[in-house]
Design an enzyme around this catalytic site. Structure first.
Site, PDB file in Angstrom:
ATOM      1  N   ASP A 120      57.136  36.763  68.313  1.00 42.01           N
ATOM      2  CA  ASP A 120      56.017  36.662  69.257  1.00 42.01           C
ATOM      3  C   ASP A 120      54.715  37.146  68.610  1.00 42.01           C
ATOM      4  O   ASP A 120      54.737  37.989  67.710  1.00 42.01           O
ATOM      5  CB  ASP A 120      56.343  37.503  70.498  1.00 42.01           C
ATOM      6  N   ARG A 145      45.093  28.779  67.826  1.00 40.75           N
ATOM      7  CA  ARG A 145      46.455  29.303  67.935  1.00 40.75           C
ATOM      8  C   ARG A 145      47.414  28.603  66.970  1.00 40.75           C
ATOM      9  O   ARG A 145      48.358  29.214  66.471  1.00 40.75           O
ATOM     10  CB  ARG A 145      46.966  29.146  69.382  1.00 40.75           C
ATOM     11  N   THR A 188      62.199  27.302  76.983  1.00 37.09           N
ATOM     12  CA  THR A 188      62.110  26.248  78.013  1.00 37.09           C
ATOM     13  C   THR A 188      60.804  26.389  78.806  1.00 37.09           C
ATOM     14  O   THR A 188      60.349  25.431  79.412  1.00 37.09           O
ATOM     15  CB  THR A 188      63.315  26.320  78.979  1.00 37.09           C
ATOM     16  N   ASN A 240      57.908  27.301  77.362  1.00 39.54           N
ATOM     17  CA  ASN A 240      56.766  27.032  76.476  1.00 39.54           C
ATOM     18  C   ASN A 240      56.146  25.639  76.677  1.00 39.54           C
ATOM     19  O   ASN A 240      54.995  25.406  76.304  1.00 39.54           O
ATOM     20  CB  ASN A 240      57.132  27.242  75.001  1.00 39.54           C
ATOM     21  N   TRP A 241      56.893  24.724  77.325  1.00 49.70           N
ATOM     22  CA  TRP A 241      56.320  23.389  77.623  1.00 49.70           C
ATOM     23  C   TRP A 241      55.096  23.501  78.529  1.00 49.70           C
ATOM     24  O   TRP A 241      54.265  22.604  78.572  1.00 49.70           O
ATOM     25  CB  TRP A 241      57.347  22.512  78.356  1.00 49.70           C
ATOM     26  N   SER A 260      62.313  37.553  77.771  1.00 52.15           N
ATOM     27  CA  SER A 260      61.733  36.217  77.994  1.00 52.15           C
ATOM     28  C   SER A 260      62.778  35.098  77.873  1.00 52.15           C
ATOM     29  O   SER A 260      62.559  34.100  77.181  1.00 52.15           O
ATOM     30  CB  SER A 260      60.568  35.959  77.034  1.00 52.15           C
TER      31      SER A 260
HETATM   32  C1  IPE Z   1      59.023  34.066  73.853  1.00 52.47           C
HETATM   33  O1  IPE Z   1      57.673  34.327  73.706  1.00 52.47           O
HETATM   34  C2  IPE Z   1      59.366  32.717  73.274  1.00 52.47           C
HETATM   35  C3  IPE Z   1      59.324  32.617  71.825  1.00 52.47           C
HETATM   36  C4  IPE Z   1      59.026  33.572  70.995  1.00 52.47           C
HETATM   37  C5  IPE Z   1      59.671  31.325  71.288  1.00 52.47           C
HETATM   38  P1  IPE Z   1      56.606  33.987  74.851  1.00 52.47           P
HETATM   39  O2  IPE Z   1      55.292  34.354  74.301  1.00 52.47           O
HETATM   40  O3  IPE Z   1      56.779  32.576  75.290  1.00 52.47           O
HETATM   41  O4  IPE Z   1      57.058  34.942  76.031  1.00 52.47           O
HETATM   42  P2  IPE Z   1      56.182  35.630  77.171  1.00 52.47           P
HETATM   43  O5  IPE Z   1      55.400  34.538  77.843  1.00 52.47           O
HETATM   44  O6  IPE Z   1      55.294  36.618  76.510  1.00 52.47           O
HETATM   45  O7  IPE Z   1      57.171  36.306  78.063  1.00 52.47           O
HETATM   46  C1  IPE Z   2      55.216  33.027  69.613  1.00 55.53           C
HETATM   47  O1  IPE Z   2      53.860  33.307  69.578  1.00 55.53           O
HETATM   48  C2  IPE Z   2      55.525  31.603  69.261  1.00 55.53           C
HETATM   49  C3  IPE Z   2      55.949  30.764  70.393  1.00 55.53           C
HETATM   50  C4  IPE Z   2      56.150  31.189  71.605  1.00 55.53           C
HETATM   51  C5  IPE Z   2      56.172  29.359  70.127  1.00 55.53           C
HETATM   52  P1  IPE Z   2      52.933  33.076  70.845  1.00 55.53           P
HETATM   53  O2  IPE Z   2      52.394  31.696  70.793  1.00 55.53           O
HETATM   54  O3  IPE Z   2      53.665  33.417  72.092  1.00 55.53           O
HETATM   55  O4  IPE Z   2      51.774  34.114  70.581  1.00 55.53           O
HETATM   56  P2  IPE Z   2      51.057  35.031  71.656  1.00 55.53           P
HETATM   57  O5  IPE Z   2      52.128  35.796  72.374  1.00 55.53           O
HETATM   58  O6  IPE Z   2      50.310  34.123  72.577  1.00 55.53           O
HETATM   59  O7  IPE Z   2      50.169  35.902  70.852  1.00 55.53           O
HETATM   60 MG    MG Z   3      53.837  35.097  73.215  1.00 55.35          MG
END
Ligand code: IPE
Ligand code: IPE
Ligand code: MG
Length: 236
Positions: free
Chosen positions: A8, A21, A54, A56-57, A184
């Site tokens: 993360d 990003r 799931t 992240n979409w 998560s």
């Molecule tokens: C968890 O991170 C998913 C991955 C690292 C692939 P997220 O950034 O999606 O989780 P939340 O939204 O902080 O809980």
């Molecule tokens: C984790 O990094 C990668 C994925 C969830 C795909 P993030 O994209 O969640 O990065 P932050 O949490 O927004 O910094």
């Molecule tokens: Mg994140």
């Protein structure tokens, strides 16, 4: 030893530098190779990486498509390295909604590394713990209806065998970067007795030394699984 990593902080790492990003995701992907290469040194035999959930979409369409582009490119460029280095790859998650060409790459990588046994790499891609439990329950229901199994066969061992991680041990340690202290939707069933380790580093800045620190912290822990005595000797 099996380690799961919730990678993360890619977005925040990039935003801090005033970058988009997607730059963070690219830097995060580079970090993956570095961490995998360091696993034998730490006697880590299995690594499960949370690459896309799931949920992240629901991110902005351009971020989702940049992530898909990244997966596509990554699978292409790393193919030979993975096959040659005796790494067995398994994808966890619901593959159906993924772009068909990525799905084909994933299938090919799984098939072509199926006999490898030097290192086990699970990539959780469109993975959600709840989604996995529902998919497994549906498979069990089908087997019940077709009399392959009976209600009394359902126990924890049978249920585990229907999960994406069917033939694997539960993670011993789950590491999450970027200072968030939650799962998560990662490996809900499998994480019941995993040790948890949280790092404040953003994933692109997580180093092999940080990784080693996490493993060393794990090795100091006293795992009791609900029944073992506390081992004082371990700490003197
Ligand atoms: C968890 O991170 C998913 C991955 C690292 C692939 P997220 O950034 O999606 O989780 P939340 O939204 O902080 O809980
Ligand atoms: C984790 O990094 C990668 C994925 C969830 C795909 P993030 O994209 O969640 O990065 P932050 O949490 O927004 O910094
Ligand atoms: Mg994140």
């Amino acid at each position: 030893m099996h380690i799961g990593i919730i990678m993360d902080g890619n977005g925040r790492w990039a935003a801090d530098k005033g970058w988009p990003r997607s730059f963070g995701h690219r830097a995060g992907a580079k970090k993956v190779s570095e961490i995998i290469k360091y696993c034998p040194e730490l006697k880590v035999k299995t690594l499960t990486l949370y690459a896309f959930s799931t949920e992240n979409w629901k991110r902005a369409a351009h971020e989702v498509s940049s992530l898909m582009r990244l997966f596509r490119g990554y699978l292409q460029t790393k193919y030979l390295e993975v096959v040659k280095n005796n790494i067995k790859v398994k994808f966890l998650g619901d593959t159906n909604p993924l772009p068909k060409d990525i799905l084909l790459q994933m299938k090919k990588l799984e098939t072509d590394t199926n006999k490898n046994n030097g290192f086990f790499l699970n990539i959780a891609l469109n993975y959600g713990g709840r989604n996995e439990i529902i998919r497994s329950t549906k498979k069990i229901a089908k087997d019940l209806l077709s009399d392959k199994i009976s209600v009394n066969d359902i126990n924890e061992t049978l249920f585990s065998s229907y999960l994406d991680t069917s033939d694997q041990k539960d993670p011993d340690l789950i590491i999450r970067t970027a200072g968030e202290m939650r799962l998560s939707n990662f490996l809900l069933w499998q994480s019941v007795y995993s040790e948890l380790y949280f790092s404040n580093k953003m994933w692109p800045e997580f180093t092999t030394q940080d990784f080693e620190m996490a493993v060393n912290s794990f090795r100091q822990r006293n795992r009791k699984f609900g029944h073992k005595e506390y081992d004082f000797k371990k700490f003197v």
